[in-house]
Design a protein around this motif. Structure first.
Motif, PDB file in Angstrom:
ATOM      1  N   GLY A   1      43.508  30.646  44.038  1.00 26.35           N
ATOM      2  CA  GLY A   1      42.813  30.968  45.283  1.00 26.35           C
ATOM      3  C   GLY A   1      43.717  31.680  46.275  1.00 26.35           C
ATOM      4  N   GLN A   2      44.948  31.208  46.385  1.00 28.44           N
ATOM      5  CA  GLN A   2      45.910  31.856  47.277  1.00 28.44           C
ATOM      6  C   GLN A   2      46.286  33.241  46.762  1.00 28.44           C
ATOM      7  N   LEU A   3      46.394  33.375  45.462  1.00 29.21           N
ATOM      8  CA  LEU A   3      46.708  34.664  44.866  1.00 29.21           C
ATOM      9  C   LEU A   3      45.573  35.660  45.097  1.00 29.21           C
ATOM     10  N   THR A   4      44.340  35.201  44.983  1.00 28.51           N
ATOM     11  CA  THR A   4      43.182  36.050  45.246  1.00 28.51           C
ATOM     12  C   THR A   4      43.165  36.496  46.703  1.00 28.51           C
ATOM     13  N   ALA A   5      43.461  35.586  47.620  1.00 27.86           N
ATOM     14  CA  ALA A   5      43.500  35.934  49.044  1.00 27.86           C
ATOM     15  C   ALA A   5      44.590  36.967  49.328  1.00 27.86           C
ATOM     16  N   LEU A   6      45.744  36.837  48.672  1.00 19.85           N
ATOM     17  CA  LEU A   6      46.827  37.812  48.848  1.00 19.85           C
ATOM     18  C   LEU A   6      46.404  39.188  48.349  1.00 19.85           C
ATOM     19  N   ILE A   7      45.755  39.240  47.196  1.00 13.05           N
ATOM     20  CA  ILE A   7      45.289  40.513  46.650  1.00 13.05           C
ATOM     21  C   ILE A   7      44.288  41.161  47.605  1.00 13.05           C
ATOM     22  N   GLN A   8      43.371  40.369  48.150  1.00 14.92           N
ATOM     23  CA  GLN A   8      42.383  40.908  49.084  1.00 14.92           C
ATOM     24  C   GLN A   8      43.041  41.416  50.363  1.00 14.92           C
TER      25      GLN A   8
END
Length: 87
Positions: free
Chosen positions: A60-67
């Motif tokens: 989830g944190q990785l997805t937020a960083l990508i976004q």
């Protein structure tokens, strides 16, 4: 509305550095999603056994960083927000 001039990444990195960070984050996302990235390793050297452990990344944190990186680069207009339904 997303403002790239006031985001967490504003002024910190060049466009090329942001693009490299996005590529790295997307690669980590793929490796984490497919289970290709290990978390703990053990090996034997001449003088004994050694082990190395890496911290498990939260997807989830990785997805937020990508976004965030995509928004900063202008690839998407703004990061996705949680949908809330009104009844």
């Amino acid at each position: 509305m997303f403002n790239p001039n006031s985001s967490l990444l504003a002024g910190a990195m060049t466009r090329d550095q942001l693009q490299a960070a996005l590529t790295s984050a997307q690669q980590a996302y793929l490796e984490l999603s497919t289970g290709a990235k290990g978390v703990s390793f053990s090996y034997t050297q001449g003088d004994g056994t050694r082990s190395v452990a890496y911290q498990q990344t939260d997807i989830g944190q990785l997805t937020a960083l990508i976004q965030l990186l995509q928004a900063q680069l202008g690839i998407v207009k703004r990061p996705r927000v949680t949908l809330r339904f009104r009844y």
